[in-house]
Structure formats: C-alpha cells, structure tokens
Design a protein around this motif. Sequence first.
Motif, PDB file in Angstrom:
ATOM      1  N   GLY A 126       0.820  -1.210   0.000  1.00 15.66           N
ATOM      2  CA  GLY A 126       0.000   0.000   0.000  1.00 15.66           C
ATOM      3  C   GLY A 126       0.850   1.254   0.000  1.00 15.66           C
ATOM      4  N   VAL A 127       1.962   1.227   0.715  1.00 16.83           N
ATOM      5  CA  VAL A 127       2.885   2.369   0.721  1.00 16.83           C
ATOM      6  C   VAL A 127       3.472   2.564  -0.674  1.00 16.83           C
ATOM      7  N   CYS A 128       3.844   1.471  -1.323  1.00 12.80           N
ATOM      8  CA  CYS A 128       4.386   1.572  -2.689  1.00 12.80           C
ATOM      9  C   CYS A 128       3.336   2.099  -3.657  1.00 12.80           C
ATOM     10  N   CYS A 129       2.104   1.637  -3.524  1.00 13.88           N
ATOM     11  CA  CYS A 129       1.025   2.122  -4.392  1.00 13.88           C
ATOM     12  C   CYS A 129       0.740   3.596  -4.135  1.00 13.88           C
ATOM     13  N   SER A 130       0.888   4.029  -2.901  1.00 12.95           N
ATOM     14  CA  SER A 130       0.690   5.443  -2.583  1.00 12.95           C
ATOM     15  C   SER A 130       1.740   6.299  -3.267  1.00 12.95           C
ATOM     16  N   MET A 131       2.969   5.817  -3.334  1.00 11.94           N
ATOM     17  CA  MET A 131       4.015   6.557  -4.032  1.00 11.94           C
ATOM     18  C   MET A 131       3.699   6.670  -5.521  1.00 11.94           C
ATOM     19  N   THR A 132       3.167   5.599  -6.104  1.00 14.20           N
ATOM     20  CA  THR A 132       2.756   5.642  -7.507  1.00 14.20           C
ATOM     21  C   THR A 132       1.642   6.653  -7.709  1.00 14.20           C
ATOM     22  N   ALA A 133       0.680   6.668  -6.796  1.00 15.58           N
ATOM     23  CA  ALA A 133      -0.427   7.618  -6.893  1.00 15.58           C
ATOM     24  C   ALA A 133       0.067   9.052  -6.771  1.00 15.58           C
ATOM     25  N   LEU A 134       1.051   9.290  -5.921  1.00 18.68           N
ATOM     26  CA  LEU A 134       1.614  10.633  -5.796  1.00 18.68           C
ATOM     27  C   LEU A 134       2.342  11.065  -7.066  1.00 18.68           C
ATOM     28  N   CYS A 135       2.987  10.116  -7.737  1.00 18.03           N
ATOM     29  CA  CYS A 135       3.636  10.442  -9.012  1.00 18.03           C
ATOM     30  C   CYS A 135       2.605  10.855 -10.051  1.00 18.03           C
ATOM     31  N   TYR A 136       1.486  10.120 -10.117  1.00 19.38           N
ATOM     32  CA  TYR A 136       0.421  10.490 -11.053  1.00 19.38           C
ATOM     33  C   TYR A 136      -0.190  11.835 -10.688  1.00 19.38           C
ATOM     34  N   ALA A 137      -0.332  12.100  -9.411  1.00 20.00           N
ATOM     35  CA  ALA A 137      -0.880  13.391  -8.983  1.00 20.00           C
ATOM     36  C   ALA A 137       0.061  14.530  -9.366  1.00 20.00           C
ATOM     37  N   GLU A 138       1.359  14.305  -9.234  1.00 19.44           N
ATOM     38  CA  GLU A 138       2.320  15.338  -9.616  1.00 19.44           C
ATOM     39  C   GLU A 138       2.287  15.591 -11.116  1.00 19.44           C
ATOM     40  N   LEU A 139       2.173  14.526 -11.899  1.00 14.08           N
ATOM     41  CA  LEU A 139       2.072  14.703 -13.341  1.00 14.08           C
ATOM     42  C   LEU A 139       0.787  15.433 -13.725  1.00 14.08           C
ATOM     43  N   ALA A 140      -0.292  15.127 -13.024  1.00 12.92           N
ATOM     44  CA  ALA A 140      -1.573  15.781 -13.324  1.00 12.92           C
ATOM     45  C   ALA A 140      -1.527  17.267 -13.009  1.00 12.92           C
ATOM     46  N   THR A 141      -0.777  17.661 -11.988  1.00  9.46           N
ATOM     47  CA  THR A 141      -0.663  19.088 -11.691  1.00  9.46           C
ATOM     48  C   THR A 141       0.359  19.770 -12.594  1.00  9.46           C
ATOM     49  N   ARG A 142       1.320  19.022 -13.075  1.00  5.02           N
ATOM     50  CA  ARG A 142       2.336  19.598 -13.968  1.00  5.02           C
ATOM     51  C   ARG A 142       1.754  19.887 -15.345  1.00  5.02           C
ATOM     52  N   PHE A 143       0.856  19.013 -15.816  1.00  7.53           N
ATOM     53  CA  PHE A 143       0.212  19.171 -17.114  1.00  7.53           C
ATOM     54  C   PHE A 143      -1.299  19.214 -16.898  1.00  7.53           C
ATOM     55  N   PRO A 144      -1.847  20.368 -16.537  1.00  7.09           N
ATOM     56  CA  PRO A 144      -3.263  20.454 -16.118  1.00  7.09           C
ATOM     57  C   PRO A 144      -4.264  20.576 -17.264  1.00  7.09           C
ATOM     58  N   TYR A 145      -4.227  19.662 -18.216  1.00  2.61           N
ATOM     59  CA  TYR A 145      -5.239  19.670 -19.267  1.00  2.61           C
ATOM     60  C   TYR A 145      -5.681  18.235 -19.515  1.00  2.61           C
ATOM     61  N   ALA A 146      -6.824  18.087 -20.149  1.00  2.00           N
ATOM     62  CA  ALA A 146      -7.404  16.758 -20.356  1.00  2.00           C
ATOM     63  C   ALA A 146      -6.488  15.890 -21.205  1.00  2.00           C
ATOM     64  N   GLY A 147      -6.257  14.660 -20.755  1.00  2.00           N
ATOM     65  CA  GLY A 147      -5.393  13.729 -21.485  1.00  2.00           C
ATOM     66  C   GLY A 147      -3.919  13.998 -21.307  1.00  2.00           C
ATOM     67  N   SER A 148      -3.543  14.750 -20.299  1.00  2.00           N
ATOM     68  CA  SER A 148      -2.154  15.169 -20.150  1.00  2.00           C
ATOM     69  C   SER A 148      -1.210  14.009 -19.839  1.00  2.00           C
ATOM     70  N   ILE A 149      -1.661  13.037 -19.059  1.00  2.00           N
ATOM     71  CA  ILE A 149      -0.777  11.910 -18.719  1.00  2.00           C
ATOM     72  C   ILE A 149      -0.405  11.129 -19.971  1.00  2.00           C
ATOM     73  N   TYR A 150      -1.375  10.939 -20.860  1.00  2.00           N
ATOM     74  CA  TYR A 150      -1.095  10.186 -22.086  1.00  2.00           C
ATOM     75  C   TYR A 150      -0.218  10.993 -23.031  1.00  2.00           C
ATOM     76  N   ASN A 151      -0.356  12.307 -23.026  1.00  2.00           N
ATOM     77  CA  ASN A 151       0.537  13.146 -23.838  1.00  2.00           C
ATOM     78  C   ASN A 151       1.950  13.123 -23.287  1.00  2.00           C
ATOM     79  N   PHE A 152       2.100  13.020 -21.971  1.00  2.00           N
ATOM     80  CA  PHE A 152       3.431  12.952 -21.365  1.00  2.00           C
ATOM     81  C   PHE A 152       4.137  11.658 -21.756  1.00  2.00           C
ATOM     82  N   VAL A 153       3.388  10.565 -21.783  1.00  2.00           N
ATOM     83  CA  VAL A 153       3.972   9.258 -22.108  1.00  2.00           C
ATOM     84  C   VAL A 153       4.313   9.182 -23.585  1.00  2.00           C
ATOM     85  N   ALA A 154       3.487   9.770 -24.427  1.00  2.00           N
ATOM     86  CA  ALA A 154       3.665   9.649 -25.880  1.00  2.00           C
ATOM     87  C   ALA A 154       4.813  10.444 -26.402  1.00  2.00           C
TER      88      ALA A 154
END
Length: 84
Positions: free
Chosen positions: A56-84
């Motif tokens: 659960g601690v490891c999964c929380s770290m993963t969730a925090l990484c996704y949250a940081e990416l979501a705030t870094r790129f605050p538009y719809a579909g931003s996580i997929y644009n970051f990966v691509a």
Amino acid sequence: LEGVGHQTGELRRCLRLHDLLLFGFSAVVGAGIFVTVGVAGQEAGPGLILAFFLSGVCCSMTALCYAELATRFPYAGSIYNFVA
C-alpha cells in the motif's frame, strides 16, 4: 453531450474527485488483488498484513507520481501526452 467539443476537438472535463479516486484505485489495484491474496497468504504467512501495508505504501508513491504529473500538465489527457 450534443455539440460539446465537436467543433474544437477539445475534451470536456466532466469527471469529479470521486470518479478520479476510484479510477486511480482500480488502475493500481486491478483484478489481480483477488489472485494475489491466496499466493501471498502462502508465501507471507502471518506477515500478510505487513506485506499488504508495504505494498500500500508503494502504491501510494505511484499515486503521488500520477498526482504530480496531473498538476504539472493540467489539461485533459495530459498523462497520455506525457507518455507519448
């Protein structure tokens, strides 16, 4: 949904906090949790609770990484644009 974003090609933000939390939870946990309990119970024995806590601690770290990416790129579909 008629006429929403069809002319501009942009996505509309319609997900609420509850939807996003459940989406993130299902992405991290998935259906493998039901299979993992039996295998982990055999391997970890009485330490199963500790093993799930550590995962659960490891999964929380993963969730925090996704949250940081979501705030870094605050538009719809931003996580997929970051990966691509």
